[in-house]
Scaffold this motif. Sequence first.
Motif, PDB file in Angstrom:
ATOM      1  N   TYR A 417       0.838  -1.193   0.000  1.00 50.97           N
ATOM      2  CA  TYR A 417       0.000   0.000   0.000  1.00 50.97           C
ATOM      3  C   TYR A 417       0.878   1.249   0.000  1.00 50.97           C
ATOM      4  O   TYR A 417       1.984   1.263   0.559  1.00 50.97           O
ATOM      5  N   ALA A 418       0.341   2.323  -0.603  1.00 52.16           N
ATOM      6  CA  ALA A 418       1.035   3.619  -0.617  1.00 52.16           C
ATOM      7  C   ALA A 418       0.006   4.705  -0.856  1.00 52.16           C
ATOM      8  O   ALA A 418      -1.069   4.457  -1.424  1.00 52.16           O
ATOM      9  N   ILE A 419       0.347   5.920  -0.373  1.00 48.12           N
ATOM     10  CA  ILE A 419      -0.510   7.087  -0.578  1.00 48.12           C
ATOM     11  C   ILE A 419       0.026   7.863  -1.778  1.00 48.12           C
ATOM     12  O   ILE A 419       1.228   8.133  -1.869  1.00 48.12           O
ATOM     13  N   ASP A 420      -0.879   8.212  -2.706  1.00 48.10           N
ATOM     14  CA  ASP A 420      -0.493   9.049  -3.839  1.00 48.10           C
ATOM     15  C   ASP A 420      -0.151  10.436  -3.301  1.00 48.10           C
ATOM     16  O   ASP A 420      -1.026  11.157  -2.812  1.00 48.10           O
ATOM     17  N   GLN A 421       1.132  10.798  -3.380  1.00 54.14           N
ATOM     18  CA  GLN A 421       1.591  12.048  -2.775  1.00 54.14           C
ATOM     19  C   GLN A 421       0.986  13.278  -3.440  1.00 54.14           C
ATOM     20  O   GLN A 421       0.958  14.351  -2.842  1.00 54.14           O
ATOM     21  N   HIS A 422       0.510  13.132  -4.672  1.00 53.96           N
ATOM     22  CA  HIS A 422      -0.146  14.275  -5.322  1.00 53.96           C
ATOM     23  C   HIS A 422      -1.457  14.627  -4.635  1.00 53.96           C
ATOM     24  O   HIS A 422      -1.917  15.769  -4.715  1.00 53.96           O
ATOM     25  N   TYR A 429      -0.704  12.458   6.203  1.00 52.36           N
ATOM     26  CA  TYR A 429      -1.066  11.087   6.546  1.00 52.36           C
ATOM     27  C   TYR A 429       0.032  10.125   6.091  1.00 52.36           C
ATOM     28  O   TYR A 429       0.821  10.416   5.193  1.00 52.36           O
ATOM     29  N   HIS A 430       0.006   8.968   6.739  1.00 48.87           N
ATOM     30  CA  HIS A 430       0.947   7.890   6.417  1.00 48.87           C
ATOM     31  C   HIS A 430       0.175   6.580   6.434  1.00 48.87           C
ATOM     32  O   HIS A 430      -0.757   6.392   7.234  1.00 48.87           O
ATOM     33  N   ILE A 431       0.535   5.679   5.519  1.00 52.28           N
ATOM     34  CA  ILE A 431      -0.114   4.371   5.450  1.00 52.28           C
ATOM     35  C   ILE A 431       0.937   3.294   5.602  1.00 52.28           C
ATOM     36  O   ILE A 431       2.050   3.390   5.061  1.00 52.28           O
ATOM     37  N   ASP A 432       0.594   2.289   6.379  1.00 52.19           N
ATOM     38  CA  ASP A 432       1.493   1.145   6.553  1.00 52.19           C
ATOM     39  C   ASP A 432       1.508   0.344   5.251  1.00 52.19           C
ATOM     40  O   ASP A 432       0.444  -0.074   4.767  1.00 52.19           O
ATOM     41  N   ASN A 435      -0.109  -3.519   6.039  1.00 52.12           N
ATOM     42  CA  ASN A 435      -1.471  -3.777   6.517  1.00 52.12           C
ATOM     43  C   ASN A 435      -2.473  -2.701   6.102  1.00 52.12           C
ATOM     44  O   ASN A 435      -3.669  -2.842   6.348  1.00 52.12           O
ATOM     45  N   GLY A 436      -2.046  -1.595   5.511  1.00 51.13           N
ATOM     46  CA  GLY A 436      -2.967  -0.590   4.998  1.00 51.13           C
ATOM     47  C   GLY A 436      -3.557   0.324   6.044  1.00 51.13           C
ATOM     48  O   GLY A 436      -4.549   1.024   5.758  1.00 51.13           O
ATOM     49  N   SER A 437      -2.989   0.393   7.269  1.00 53.20           N
ATOM     50  CA  SER A 437      -3.515   1.292   8.301  1.00 53.20           C
ATOM     51  C   SER A 437      -2.999   2.717   8.043  1.00 53.20           C
ATOM     52  O   SER A 437      -1.836   2.931   7.739  1.00 53.20           O
ATOM     53  N   ILE A 438      -3.885   3.698   8.197  1.00 55.27           N
ATOM     54  CA  ILE A 438      -3.572   5.100   7.923  1.00 55.27           C
ATOM     55  C   ILE A 438      -3.444   5.830   9.257  1.00 55.27           C
ATOM     56  O   ILE A 438      -4.353   5.764  10.107  1.00 55.27           O
ATOM     57  N   THR A 439      -2.347   6.565   9.434  1.00 52.64           N
ATOM     58  CA  THR A 439      -2.098   7.334  10.656  1.00 52.64           C
ATOM     59  C   THR A 439      -1.891   8.795  10.305  1.00 52.64           C
ATOM     60  O   THR A 439      -1.617   9.168   9.151  1.00 52.64           O
ATOM     61  N   SER A 455      -5.748   9.508  -2.222  1.00 50.32           N
ATOM     62  CA  SER A 455      -5.853   8.256  -2.984  1.00 50.32           C
ATOM     63  C   SER A 455      -4.821   7.269  -2.450  1.00 50.32           C
ATOM     64  O   SER A 455      -3.655   7.624  -2.263  1.00 50.32           O
ATOM     65  N   VAL A 456      -5.279   6.045  -2.221  1.00 53.96           N
ATOM     66  CA  VAL A 456      -4.393   4.982  -1.754  1.00 53.96           C
ATOM     67  C   VAL A 456      -4.158   4.024  -2.915  1.00 53.96           C
ATOM     68  O   VAL A 456      -5.110   3.591  -3.591  1.00 53.96           O
ATOM     69  N   LEU A 457      -2.896   3.689  -3.144  1.00 56.46           N
ATOM     70  CA  LEU A 457      -2.504   2.778  -4.215  1.00 56.46           C
ATOM     71  C   LEU A 457      -2.196   1.400  -3.626  1.00 56.46           C
ATOM     72  O   LEU A 457      -1.580   1.297  -2.568  1.00 56.46           O
TER      73      LEU A 457
END
Length: 785
Positions: A417-422, A429-432, A435-439, A455-457
């Motif tokens: 999982y990753a967050i689209d930085q755009h 925010y940050h995503i693990d 496991n896809g947890s967002i903090t 957007s989460v990839l």
Amino acid sequence: MIMNHFLWLLPLVFPHLSSPVILLERNDGNLFHNWSYQMKGDKMVLHRSKRDWMWRQFFLSEEYMGNNNQYVGKLRSDKDRGDGTARYVLSGEGAGTVFRIDEKSGDLHATQRLDREEKSSYTLQAQAFNRITGLPLEPATEFIVKIHDINDNEPKFTRAVYAASVPEMSDVGTFVIEVNATDADDATYGNSAKLVYSILQGQPYFSVEPETGIVRIALPNMDREVRKDYQVVIQAKDMAGQMGGLSGTTMVNVTLTDVNDSPPRFAYSSYHLSTYESAEIGSTVGRIKANDGDEGENAEMKYRMSDGDGKEYLDIITDEISQEGVIVIKKKLDYETKRVYTVKVEVSNTHQDPNFFHLGPFSDTAIVKVTARDVDEPPVFSRTQYVFEVNEDTPKGTVIGTVTARDPDATDYPILYAIDQHTDPERLYHIDPKNGSITILKSLDREVSKWHNISVLASEMNNPHQRSRVPVLIKVLDVNDNAPEFAMIYETFVCENFKAGELIQTISAIDTDDPLVGHKFVFSLSSLNPNFTIFDNEDNTARILTRRSGFNRREMSVYYLPVVISDSDYPIQSSTSTLTIRVCSCDATGTMRSCSVDALLLSAGLSTGALVAILLCILILLMIVVLFSALKKQRRKEPLIISKEDVRDNVVSYNDEGGGEEDTQAFDIGTLRHPEVIESNKLRRDIIPEMLFPYHRPSPMKECADVRDFIISRLQENDTDPFAPPYDSLATYAYEGNGSIAESLSSLESSLTEGDHEYDYLSNWGPQFKKLADMYIGKDTGIAN
């Protein structure tokens, strides 16, 4: 030729005839007789008199093939005695060309080959003359030569080729077409022109009526799908069809037109197609087509899905141009769930003829099986979008939600999982990645942004190119972390004549927080105020009231009232806002007339820029007036320049104007003196040393009753100010700068003239400026004259 007994009818038809009249010529052997009748009393008596001419009946056959002239007959008059004195003369049609007569014997011959179809008879006149005297022996007599017909013309059709059409499957005897032939021979003489029609080619499919030439269907159930075009040869024969007759032929092209007698039929009972499971909805899987022997609208077909376990995923549409059934994707296929999708397809004619229902059903069915092919698909999220809520005071590092995705393929690779930085430029925010947890990485502020759309990839670990994304909507919930404040900047005033309890202002508040039940503000004063009090209306507004009577703007022109505003949320937030209250002069109705100068100008609706411009103009006018007064006092003093020779060449630099009258230190005119005149160890007389009088800048405009008081106070300040003009120096005023209304006030010109220079610039500027100066400066000031 009229028979003798017809003559007896004449008296009945023409009873008025009473004198002899020649009515008819009758051939009686070799003689022609004139018939006449005479009335004797009430009876009619026929009388026959013998004519003077004698010859045979003249008939001539056409198409004579002999070498000599064809003999027609002999003409002879009973006046001819046979002694050679009679001469016969022929006239009329063809006389001398087609026909010739022997003058002596009266024999008549045809000199040409004649064609009855060109001319069937000739009318001629014959007359006998006395050869010696040249006198006619009798009047000329007319006779006719008729051409006998022979069968020398074959029948001819009106068209060389006929075209006809007839519906297929027509009954026997159905009319197809009527052909027509003509014969140029004489139809009233013999059988030369009597025609009979027959069919030479086209049997057993067609027949023709011998007398009329009508062509009809001769074979039942002729099928266009078996054979469409036929060529029929029709013959027309004269002489009633007998042996030796002439004949002609024509061609009839017969086309069978289509009727809807052929139902559509699939070539195969089942079809097998395949497509990838990634095929988009609406994409084509394949095409199938049924065969229909008809054409045009009779061959138009429509397809539909009738049954099958793949009916939910597949659909069929009809291509109206190619008449094919197009299998398309109706719902996404999944190789991992189902491999083969089966449907039953039915085809039928769009237009059906009920006359041919007996041939069977006009529809057909086939089985279509579609096999799904496996492809490497991107990860699939458990939801199409995620919505999370978080309080704006949530600490950093707190998990606000989790997104999940899986590999839909049978391999089931791990997901990263990753967050689209755009979509998260501030890195809130940050995503693990596992496991896809967002903090949360930074503090949130609902008042800055209520929603964060990121957007989460998700990508396969073994194939990062297989990637999918999902929108994550984060709603920032409000926390009561902002205190209420004034809703606007209030310009409040109180009249000097107001009494206690008068309303001077109604205030309201705003709060950037967004409580669930709405705002509830409480208004109060930070401390007890002897001049004003506040009354909370309990509707998020409050009234400011006077607490005493009698306000004096000369004693106190402005009051500052601190107002405490609190909300009702938890935790309670409050703030103190200061209300500025000006004391103004009002009329009896409470309408403001004037406050301070600023308040008065503000009440007139002038902007701050306009106020500043007006004040600057007033100050410039005052400085000009003071300048003129100083110049008048210095008119009798010793000039700075002792003689004309003291002027140096560097006077050209004097053209630099500088900043005008307000620039009192821009240029030192003492530098223009002769070096011998300058005393370096003496203080200048035209400048007061700074150590004796420290610099003092005039204060801003004070509170005055009116503009006149203000101007007088300014004059007094300038009189007591040692740095304000006038003082003993002409250098300050010799350098004007740009913007001077009086243009140049240079003293150089005065040094070039003899006598004292006139410094009364006020009178030279004209009555308008003098009037302006008198309006602001009275004679009692001592500087106007």
